[in-house]
Design a protein around this motif. Structure first.
Motif, PDB file in Angstrom:
ATOM      1  N   ALA A 164       0.828  -1.208   0.000  1.00 19.09           N
ATOM      2  CA  ALA A 164       0.000   0.000   0.000  1.00 19.09           C
ATOM      3  C   ALA A 164       0.861   1.256   0.000  1.00 19.09           C
ATOM      4  N   LEU A 165       1.891   1.271   0.834  1.00 25.16           N
ATOM      5  CA  LEU A 165       2.753   2.451   0.919  1.00 25.16           C
ATOM      6  C   LEU A 165       3.564   2.635  -0.361  1.00 25.16           C
ATOM      7  N   GLU A 166       3.961   1.538  -0.971  1.00 26.15           N
ATOM      8  CA  GLU A 166       4.654   1.643  -2.257  1.00 26.15           C
ATOM      9  C   GLU A 166       3.724   2.242  -3.309  1.00 26.15           C
ATOM     10  N   SER A 167       2.482   1.795  -3.313  1.00 24.21           N
ATOM     11  CA  SER A 167       1.506   2.306  -4.270  1.00 24.21           C
ATOM     12  C   SER A 167       1.279   3.804  -4.096  1.00 24.21           C
ATOM     13  N   LEU A 168       1.373   4.261  -2.857  1.00 25.08           N
ATOM     14  CA  LEU A 168       1.156   5.688  -2.554  1.00 25.08           C
ATOM     15  C   LEU A 168       2.449   6.504  -2.640  1.00 25.08           C
ATOM     16  N   ASP A 221      -7.556  -0.120  -3.756  1.00 26.82           N
ATOM     17  CA  ASP A 221      -6.747  -0.481  -4.921  1.00 26.82           C
ATOM     18  C   ASP A 221      -5.256  -0.257  -4.693  1.00 26.82           C
ATOM     19  N   SER A 222      -4.873   0.087  -3.461  1.00 24.43           N
ATOM     20  CA  SER A 222      -3.461   0.357  -3.175  1.00 24.43           C
ATOM     21  C   SER A 222      -2.712  -0.887  -2.686  1.00 24.43           C
ATOM     22  N   TYR A 223      -3.400  -1.988  -2.469  1.00 25.99           N
ATOM     23  CA  TYR A 223      -2.755  -3.211  -1.981  1.00 25.99           C
ATOM     24  C   TYR A 223      -3.518  -4.421  -2.499  1.00 25.99           C
ATOM     25  N   PRO A 224      -2.873  -5.581  -2.562  1.00 28.28           N
ATOM     26  CA  PRO A 224      -3.570  -6.788  -3.036  1.00 28.28           C
ATOM     27  C   PRO A 224      -4.746  -7.129  -2.133  1.00 28.28           C
ATOM     28  N   ALA A 225      -5.758  -7.729  -2.709  1.00 26.12           N
ATOM     29  CA  ALA A 225      -6.919  -8.142  -1.923  1.00 26.12           C
ATOM     30  C   ALA A 225      -6.481  -9.026  -0.756  1.00 26.12           C
TER      31      ALA A 225
END
Length: 269
Positions: A164-168, A221-225
Protein backbone atom coordinates in the motif's frame (compact mmCIF):
# COMPACT_ATOMS: atom_id res chain seq x y z
CA UNK A 1 8.93 -4.99 30.80
CA UNK A 2 11.72 -3.33 28.86
CA UNK A 3 10.47 -0.04 27.41
CA UNK A 4 9.41 -0.35 23.79
CA UNK A 5 11.29 2.82 22.90
CA UNK A 6 14.53 1.16 23.98
CA UNK A 7 13.62 -1.94 21.98
CA UNK A 8 12.90 0.20 18.94
CA UNK A 9 16.37 1.63 19.13
CA UNK A 10 17.94 -1.70 18.28
CA UNK A 11 19.00 -2.66 14.77
CA UNK A 12 16.07 -3.34 12.48
CA UNK A 13 13.55 -2.24 15.12
CA UNK A 14 12.42 -5.85 15.44
CA UNK A 15 10.00 -6.59 18.25
CA UNK A 16 9.75 -9.77 20.28
CA UNK A 17 6.74 -9.30 22.52
CA UNK A 18 5.92 -12.33 24.59
CA UNK A 19 2.64 -14.17 24.45
CA UNK A 20 2.12 -13.36 28.13
CA UNK A 21 2.15 -9.66 27.29
CA UNK A 22 -0.08 -10.00 24.24
CA UNK A 23 -2.48 -12.33 26.01
CA UNK A 24 -3.57 -14.39 23.02
CA UNK A 25 -1.77 -17.67 23.58
CA UNK A 26 1.09 -17.68 21.07
CA UNK A 27 3.02 -20.93 21.27
CA UNK A 28 5.95 -22.38 19.42
CA UNK A 29 4.03 -25.56 18.81
CA UNK A 30 0.41 -26.56 19.05
CA UNK A 31 -0.62 -27.40 22.62
CA UNK A 32 -1.02 -30.98 23.68
CA UNK A 33 -4.55 -32.22 23.25
CA UNK A 34 -6.49 -35.44 23.18
CA UNK A 35 -6.44 -37.22 19.84
CA UNK A 36 -10.08 -36.43 19.10
CA UNK A 37 -9.66 -32.70 19.74
CA UNK A 38 -9.27 -30.39 16.76
CA UNK A 39 -5.98 -28.48 16.66
CA UNK A 40 -6.09 -25.17 14.80
CA UNK A 41 -3.16 -22.92 13.89
CA UNK A 42 -4.63 -19.59 12.83
CA UNK A 43 -3.52 -16.10 11.92
CA UNK A 44 -3.41 -13.82 14.97
CA UNK A 45 -6.12 -11.55 13.58
CA UNK A 46 -8.67 -14.38 13.70
CA UNK A 47 -8.36 -15.10 17.42
CA UNK A 48 -11.60 -13.64 18.75
CA UNK A 49 -13.73 -15.14 15.99
CA UNK A 50 -12.05 -18.57 16.14
CA UNK A 51 -12.49 -18.70 19.91
CA UNK A 52 -16.23 -18.10 19.56
CA UNK A 53 -16.54 -20.55 16.68
CA UNK A 54 -14.72 -23.17 18.75
CA UNK A 55 -17.09 -22.67 21.67
CA UNK A 56 -20.16 -23.00 19.47
CA UNK A 57 -18.73 -26.04 17.69
CA UNK A 58 -18.07 -27.80 20.99
CA UNK A 59 -21.64 -27.15 22.11
CA UNK A 60 -22.90 -28.77 18.91
CA UNK A 61 -20.44 -31.62 18.45
CA UNK A 62 -18.89 -32.25 21.85
CA UNK A 63 -15.42 -31.89 20.29
CA UNK A 64 -12.96 -29.42 21.76
CA UNK A 65 -10.96 -27.08 19.55
CA UNK A 66 -7.49 -26.13 20.74
CA UNK A 67 -6.10 -23.09 18.93
CA UNK A 68 -2.75 -21.38 18.63
CA UNK A 69 -2.45 -17.89 17.13
CA UNK A 70 0.53 -16.12 15.61
CA UNK A 71 1.71 -14.64 12.34
CA UNK A 72 0.86 -16.90 9.40
CA UNK A 73 4.56 -17.18 8.57
CA UNK A 74 5.43 -18.54 12.02
CA UNK A 75 2.56 -21.03 11.94
CA UNK A 76 3.42 -22.29 8.46
CA UNK A 77 6.98 -22.89 9.59
CA UNK A 78 5.69 -24.77 12.65
CA UNK A 79 3.66 -27.05 10.41
CA UNK A 80 6.67 -27.55 8.13
CA UNK A 81 8.71 -28.53 11.18
CA UNK A 82 6.19 -31.13 12.27
CA UNK A 83 4.00 -29.31 14.79
CA UNK A 84 0.69 -31.16 15.22
CA UNK A 85 -2.26 -29.40 13.59
CA UNK A 86 -5.54 -30.26 11.88
CA UNK A 87 -6.42 -26.88 10.33
CA UNK A 88 -4.34 -23.94 9.16
CA UNK A 89 -5.85 -20.48 8.61
CA UNK A 90 -3.53 -17.99 6.94
CA UNK A 91 -3.92 -14.23 6.55
CA UNK A 92 -2.58 -14.38 3.01
CA UNK A 93 -2.36 -16.75 0.07
CA UNK A 94 1.44 -16.92 0.05
CA UNK A 95 1.87 -18.94 3.24
CA UNK A 96 -0.88 -21.37 2.29
CA UNK A 97 0.82 -21.74 -1.10
CA UNK A 98 4.07 -22.39 0.76
CA UNK A 99 2.56 -25.39 2.53
CA UNK A 100 0.69 -26.65 -0.50
CA UNK A 101 3.86 -26.65 -2.59
CA UNK A 102 5.38 -28.92 0.06
CA UNK A 103 2.32 -31.22 0.17
CA UNK A 104 1.70 -30.26 3.80
CA UNK A 105 -2.00 -29.44 3.39
CA UNK A 106 -4.90 -31.35 1.84
CA UNK A 107 -5.20 -29.39 -1.40
CA UNK A 108 -8.83 -30.40 -2.03
CA UNK A 109 -9.85 -28.97 1.35
CA UNK A 110 -8.36 -25.54 0.68
CA UNK A 111 -10.87 -22.70 0.63
CA UNK A 112 -10.68 -18.91 0.51
CA UNK A 113 -12.60 -18.19 3.68
CA UNK A 114 -12.48 -14.47 4.50
CA UNK A 115 -11.54 -10.97 3.48
CA UNK A 116 -10.40 -7.91 5.45
CA UNK A 117 -9.39 -4.26 5.08
CA UNK A 118 -6.16 -2.36 5.80
CA UNK A 119 -6.36 0.68 8.10
CA UNK A 120 -4.18 3.06 10.10
CA UNK A 121 -4.92 3.14 13.83
CA UNK A 122 -3.86 5.68 16.44
CA UNK A 123 -4.23 5.69 20.23
CA UNK A 124 -7.80 6.49 21.28
CA UNK A 125 -8.45 10.22 21.44
CA UNK A 126 -5.52 11.17 19.22
CA UNK A 127 -6.25 13.98 16.78
CA UNK A 128 -3.71 12.75 14.22
CA UNK A 129 -5.09 12.25 10.71
CA UNK A 130 -2.64 10.10 8.72
CA UNK A 131 -1.87 11.36 5.23
CA UNK A 132 -2.54 8.51 2.79
CA UNK A 133 -2.49 10.64 -0.32
CA UNK A 134 -0.13 9.92 -3.22
CA UNK A 135 3.29 11.19 -2.19
CA UNK A 136 1.86 12.15 1.22
CA UNK A 137 3.72 13.03 4.41
CA UNK A 138 2.99 10.06 6.65
CA UNK A 139 6.64 9.75 7.69
CA UNK A 140 6.75 13.39 8.78
CA UNK A 141 3.56 12.94 10.80
CA UNK A 142 5.30 10.34 12.94
CA UNK A 143 7.47 13.01 14.56
CA UNK A 144 10.10 11.14 16.56
CA UNK A 145 7.89 8.05 16.79
CA UNK A 146 7.55 4.87 14.78
CA UNK A 147 4.89 3.23 12.63
CA UNK A 148 3.96 -0.23 13.94
CA UNK A 149 2.98 -3.04 11.60
CA UNK A 150 3.96 -6.63 10.93
CA UNK A 151 7.46 -7.28 9.65
CA UNK A 152 7.06 -6.85 5.87
CA UNK A 153 9.60 -9.59 5.20
CA UNK A 154 7.23 -12.32 6.38
CA UNK A 155 4.13 -11.14 8.30
CA UNK A 156 1.09 -10.77 6.00
CA UNK A 157 -0.16 -7.45 7.40
CA UNK A 158 3.31 -5.98 6.91
CA UNK A 159 3.43 -7.24 3.34
CA UNK A 160 0.06 -5.62 2.62
CA UNK A 161 1.24 -2.43 4.32
CA UNK A 162 4.40 -2.30 2.23
CA UNK A 163 2.41 -2.78 -0.97
CA UNK A 164 0.00 0.00 0.00
CA UNK A 165 2.75 2.45 0.92
CA UNK A 166 4.65 1.64 -2.26
CA UNK A 167 1.51 2.31 -4.27
CA UNK A 168 1.16 5.69 -2.55
CA UNK A 169 4.82 6.57 -3.12
CA UNK A 170 5.49 6.69 0.64
CA UNK A 171 7.37 3.46 1.33
CA UNK A 172 10.89 4.85 0.94
CA UNK A 173 10.26 7.55 3.57
CA UNK A 174 8.35 5.30 5.98
CA UNK A 175 10.46 2.14 5.88
CA UNK A 176 13.25 3.42 8.19
CA UNK A 177 10.57 4.45 10.71
CA UNK A 178 8.90 1.06 11.04
CA UNK A 179 8.41 -0.82 14.29
CA UNK A 180 8.47 -4.33 12.84
CA UNK A 181 6.20 -6.49 14.97
CA UNK A 182 6.02 -10.28 14.85
CA UNK A 183 2.24 -10.30 14.30
CA UNK A 184 -0.60 -7.89 13.65
CA UNK A 185 -1.76 -8.19 17.28
CA UNK A 186 1.73 -7.25 18.49
CA UNK A 187 1.56 -4.10 16.35
CA UNK A 188 -1.89 -3.36 17.73
CA UNK A 189 -0.62 -3.57 21.31
CA UNK A 190 2.07 -0.98 20.61
CA UNK A 191 -0.51 1.52 19.40
CA UNK A 192 -3.02 0.74 22.13
CA UNK A 193 -0.38 1.39 24.79
CA UNK A 194 0.72 4.63 23.16
CA UNK A 195 4.21 3.31 22.54
CA UNK A 196 3.95 4.42 18.90
CA UNK A 197 1.75 7.13 17.36
CA UNK A 198 0.41 4.99 14.50
CA UNK A 199 0.04 1.43 13.30
CA UNK A 200 -1.15 -0.38 10.20
CA UNK A 201 -3.45 -3.27 11.05
CA UNK A 202 -6.60 -4.94 9.77
CA UNK A 203 -9.95 -3.31 10.40
CA UNK A 204 -11.02 -6.35 12.43
CA UNK A 205 -8.13 -5.86 14.87
CA UNK A 206 -8.95 -2.19 15.32
CA UNK A 207 -12.51 -3.17 16.20
CA UNK A 208 -11.57 -5.38 19.16
CA UNK A 209 -9.21 -2.98 20.95
CA UNK A 210 -10.86 -0.03 22.80
CA UNK A 211 -7.46 1.63 23.12
CA UNK A 212 -7.25 2.48 19.43
CA UNK A 213 -9.32 4.13 16.76
CA UNK A 214 -9.25 4.01 12.99
CA UNK A 215 -7.75 7.25 11.75
CA UNK A 216 -7.47 6.43 8.03
CA UNK A 217 -8.41 3.70 5.58
CA UNK A 218 -6.10 2.72 2.73
CA UNK A 219 -7.57 2.95 -0.77
CA UNK A 220 -8.63 -0.60 -1.63
CA UNK A 221 -6.75 -0.48 -4.92
CA UNK A 222 -3.46 0.36 -3.18
CA UNK A 223 -2.76 -3.21 -1.98
CA UNK A 224 -3.57 -6.79 -3.04
CA UNK A 225 -6.92 -8.14 -1.92
CA UNK A 226 -6.67 -9.51 1.62
CA UNK A 227 -7.68 -13.16 1.49
CA UNK A 228 -7.67 -15.67 4.35
CA UNK A 229 -7.43 -19.25 3.05
CA UNK A 230 -8.08 -22.24 5.30
CA UNK A 231 -7.23 -25.90 4.78
CA UNK A 232 -6.81 -29.25 6.49
CA UNK A 233 -3.22 -30.10 7.37
CA UNK A 234 -1.98 -33.24 5.61
CA UNK A 235 -0.77 -34.77 8.88
CA UNK A 236 -4.09 -34.18 10.65
CA UNK A 237 -4.95 -36.81 13.26
CA UNK A 238 -8.46 -35.69 14.21
CA UNK A 239 -11.56 -36.83 12.35
CA UNK A 240 -13.19 -33.65 13.65
CA UNK A 241 -10.93 -31.37 11.62
CA UNK A 242 -13.04 -31.56 8.46
CA UNK A 243 -16.20 -31.01 10.47
CA UNK A 244 -14.84 -27.85 12.10
CA UNK A 245 -13.61 -26.51 8.77
CA UNK A 246 -17.09 -27.10 7.34
CA UNK A 247 -18.65 -25.39 10.35
CA UNK A 248 -16.49 -22.29 9.89
CA UNK A 249 -17.73 -22.08 6.27
CA UNK A 250 -21.39 -22.69 7.13
CA UNK A 251 -23.96 -19.86 7.30
CA UNK A 252 -23.81 -20.06 11.11
CA UNK A 253 -20.04 -19.90 11.04
CA UNK A 254 -19.96 -17.03 8.57
CA UNK A 255 -22.31 -15.09 10.83
CA UNK A 256 -19.64 -15.25 13.55
CA UNK A 257 -16.95 -14.04 11.16
CA UNK A 258 -19.22 -11.15 10.16
CA UNK A 259 -19.82 -10.31 13.83
CA UNK A 260 -16.08 -9.69 14.21
CA UNK A 261 -15.86 -7.56 11.09
CA UNK A 262 -14.65 -10.06 8.51
CA UNK A 263 -16.17 -10.14 5.05
CA UNK A 264 -16.48 -12.97 2.52
CA UNK A 265 -13.25 -13.60 0.65
CA UNK A 266 -12.84 -11.42 -2.43
CA UNK A 267 -12.14 -13.07 -5.74
CA UNK A 268 -8.59 -14.40 -5.87
CA UNK A 269 -6.24 -12.78 -8.42
Amino acid sequence: MVGVRSILGRSGFRLAISAAVLGFGLTLAAPAAMAQDVLVLAAASTKNAVDKLASQFKAKSGLSVTSSFAASSALAKQIENGAPADIFISADLDWMDYLQQRNLIVADSRTNLLGNELVVVVPKGTALKPDLSKGGKLAEQLGDGRLATGDPSNVPVGKYAKAALESLGQWKAVEPRLARADSVRAALVLVSRGEVPMGIVYRTDAAIDPGVEVAAVFPPDSYPAIIYPAALVAASKSPGGAAFLDYMKSPEGMAVWKEFGFVPAPKAP
